[in-house]
Design an enzyme around this catalytic site. Structure first.
Site, PDB file in Angstrom:
ATOM      1  N   ASP A 113     -28.468  27.571   1.766  1.00  0.00           N
ATOM      2  CA  ASP A 113     -28.058  26.654   2.829  1.00  0.00           C
ATOM      3  C   ASP A 113     -28.583  27.123   4.186  1.00  0.00           C
ATOM      4  O   ASP A 113     -29.070  26.323   4.995  1.00  0.00           O
ATOM      5  CB  ASP A 113     -26.533  26.539   2.870  1.00  0.00           C
ATOM      6  CG  ASP A 113     -25.975  25.750   1.698  1.00  0.00           C
ATOM      7  OD1 ASP A 113     -26.749  25.008   1.063  1.00  0.00           O
ATOM      8  OD2 ASP A 113     -24.766  25.870   1.412  1.00  0.00           O
ATOM      9  N   HIS A 218     -18.768  28.594  -6.292  1.00  0.00           N
ATOM     10  CA  HIS A 218     -19.898  28.221  -7.140  1.00  0.00           C
ATOM     11  C   HIS A 218     -19.781  28.801  -8.551  1.00  0.00           C
ATOM     12  O   HIS A 218     -20.777  28.949  -9.245  1.00  0.00           O
ATOM     13  CB  HIS A 218     -21.216  28.680  -6.506  1.00  0.00           C
ATOM     14  CG  HIS A 218     -21.498  28.040  -5.195  1.00  0.00           C
ATOM     15  ND1 HIS A 218     -21.193  28.640  -3.992  1.00  0.00           N
ATOM     16  CD2 HIS A 218     -22.023  26.830  -4.881  1.00  0.00           C
ATOM     17  CE1 HIS A 218     -21.539  27.839  -3.000  1.00  0.00           C
ATOM     18  NE2 HIS A 218     -22.035  26.737  -3.511  1.00  0.00           N
ATOM     19  N   ASP A 385      14.183  17.243 -34.579  1.00  0.00           N
ATOM     20  CA  ASP A 385      13.798  18.524 -34.002  1.00  0.00           C
ATOM     21  C   ASP A 385      14.857  19.602 -34.169  1.00  0.00           C
ATOM     22  O   ASP A 385      14.775  20.663 -33.559  1.00  0.00           O
ATOM     23  CB  ASP A 385      13.446  18.367 -32.511  1.00  0.00           C
ATOM     24  CG  ASP A 385      14.563  17.714 -31.724  1.00  0.00           C
ATOM     25  OD1 ASP A 385      15.608  17.415 -32.313  1.00  0.00           O
ATOM     26  OD2 ASP A 385      14.369  17.497 -30.503  1.00  0.00           O
TER      27      ASP A 385
END
Length: 546
Positions: A113, A218, A385
């Site tokens: 950059d 990044h 359950d």
């Protein structure tokens, strides 16, 4: 990992088009240089003010294009995923938006950059444009490094530069305010996983009990690995390191940034931890939590702090067009309001009283349900359950614990009180359904002193809200016939009807409500519904003591 995309080569341009198509008409535009040069700019820009340009690789959405708009960026230049845009792309953006007052480039401190934006600035100057550049290096992860990375703190610079440009300040002022702010920002990131780039193989370098502290945006490794801990401990570690960089006695703005994949629930926990940590004393304004400078789908977050002065506060709190910017919130304590008295709100204010038959009945019913806990759990384990017995027993124990506080001489008030107890203590759908049953029955009994009719009214409301009917293989298969028999023939016939109803559920091949509705015919056949068995047990003990 899986991703939603068409072709890797088109993902960035298609994503930018998605942004343009979903922004308000007339707000944003792009240069006609797709796909090689990807520049998003203000559609309403007239070049009368300083232009603020930023950008970098894609993968940080909503940065950078998401912050283009009045009060922030004039244009954003995008490269491919995690790749800096080309010199020509940056130069095209400068040519498109720079007017007589010039342009400021806001650049994160990464080599690509810096070089590409820097060369573009030099070329633009040779073409007669007035251009300045501010480099943001806010990451404190690596001590004593010569070139700290630029991370989420860059957004503070976007906001401050955009504010002064929108106010009509000249380039020198906009650049100096942006550069000063950049020097007063510190940031630190934390993640529990690496990000995954669409179209590339992914391998998470972190173990199941590991996290990374001090990572960039990044996908690069963090400065150090740390053991997975409660979030309060991890945030405390970050806060300790950030605090060392703060100036004593100064106020700061805190940006809580989601790096891409942290669910809102967890971001709320992170925000709470950050605002309870050692840095919280210095925080005056809060931005976030929100995904603002992401790293694709990284399961992490970052904290950024900007030292405040009156000018910066004005800049951070000014309204802007871009929706990606989360308005700053002034730090405040949690406001707590006293809850209304539940008994007064429901009218259940009857004083405790005694009535021996009611006490004997309630005690016997509760003790029967407690004794059935294991049997009901075993039945439910075969069709659900496995917790029906525990749920019923919990409700029964709660009622017994409050027996001396019940208005036993007033049947309607007693039913209402039982409904209240079950709604708060029993849990699960059974607790809510039985609370509805007793609450509605109490209302009906208060209006007309007929217990059987009142219980049928409770059944009506329970089935209305619960949706179950006779034949659906639920407690209603025992409760409905028992209550109808109670109204017409008395408690003995009611007990028999409940037992027959529970027995009938053995032959019902399909449940239409509750967790048993997910169970196949083979597993249901021959097993009675545990809720219906519980109801039968209640009516049998009631008949025995009548």
């Amino acid at each position: 990992m899986k991703h939603f995309f068409n072709r890797r080569e088109n993902i960035v341009t298609e994503a930018l088009d998605g942004l343009l198509l979903t922004s308000g008409k007339g707000r944003l535009a792009r240069l006609d240089t797709y796909p090689d040069i990807k520049v998003v700019m203000r559609a309403d820009w007239d070049k009368s003010k300083v232009a603020v340009i930023s950008g970098g690789g894609a993968g940080h959405e909503p940065s950078h294009a998401g912050f283009v708009g009045r009060g922030m960026l004039t244009a954003a230049v995008s490269g491919e995923i995690f790749a800096s845009p080309s010199v020509e792309a940056v130069l095209s953006a400068i040519r498109a938006v720079a007017g007589p007052k010039g342009a400021l480039l806001v650049v994160k401190n990464y080599t690509g950059d810096r070089l590409n934006f820097g060369l573009a600035a030099e070329k633009a100057r040779t073409e007669g444009f007035d251009v300045e550049m501010v480099i943001v290096a806010d990451d404190i992860a690596i001590p004593a490094i010569n070139q700290p990375r630029g991370v989420a703190g860059t957004l503070f610079v976007h906001k401050i530069a955009g504010y002064h440009a929108e106010a009509g300040d000249d380039l020198k002022t906009v650049a100096s305010r942006a550069a000063a702010a950049a020097s007063d920002i510190v940031s630190l990131g934390m993640s529990l996983s690496t990000c995954s780039v669409p179209g590339q193989a992914h391998e998470d370098r972190l173990g199941a009990e590991e996290g990374e502290l001090g990572l960039g945006i990044h996908g690069e490794p963090g400065a150090e690995r740390i053991a997975l801990q409660p979030v309060a401990n991890m945030v405390a570690t970050m806060a300790e390191r950030l605090e060392q960089k703060l100036m004593p006695g100064e106020s700061y703005a805190l940006l809580i940034n989601n790096l891409g994949a942290v669910p809102p629930l967890e971001m709320g926990v992170i925000a709470s931890a950050a605002l309870s940590s050692s840095i919280s004393r210095a925080v005056k304004w809060i931005i976030g939590p929100a995904p603002m400078m992401t790293a694709l789908n990284m399961n992490g977050f970052s904290l950024s702090l900007l030292r405040l002065d009156p000018s910066r506060e004005a800049a951070l709190t000014a309204t802007v067009d871009p929706h990606a910017w989360v308005p700053a919130i002034e730090r405040h304590e949690i406001s707590v309001v006293a809850a209304p008295d539940a008994a007064r709100a429901t009218g259940n204010t009857a004083a405790a009283s005694d009535y021996a038959p009611s006490r004997r009945l309630i005690r016997a019913v509760c003790e029967r349900l407690i004794s059935l806990e294991g049997d009901l759990n075993r039945l439910d384990a075969r069709v659900g359950d496995g917790d029906t017995g525990s749920t019923m027993a919990t409700g029964a124990r709660s009622v017994l614990a409050r027996l001396d506080r019940l208005p036993l001489s007033e049947p309607a008030a007693t039913m209402a009180a039982v409904g209240d107890i079950l709604s708060t203590s029993m849990g699960g759908s059974s607790g809510v359904l039985l609370s509805i049953f007793f609450t509605a029955a109490a209302k009906a009994l208060k209006e007309k002193p007929d217990v059987a009719a009142a219980l049928l009214a409770g059944l009506d409301r329970m089935t209305f809200y619960g949706g179950a009917a006779v034949g659906d293989r639920t407690m209603v298969d025992a409760l409905a016939p028992a209550l109808h028999a109670l109204a017409s023939s008395g408690i003995s016939q009611a007990a028999k009807a409940a037992e027959d109803g529970a027995e009938a559920t053995k032959m019902m091949k399909k449940a239409r409500a509750g967790r048993a509705s997910y169970v196949g015919e083979r597993d249901l056949l021959g097993v009675p519904d545990p809720g219906a068995v519980a109801v039968a047990g209640v009516f049998r003990v009631a008949a025995d003591i009548a």
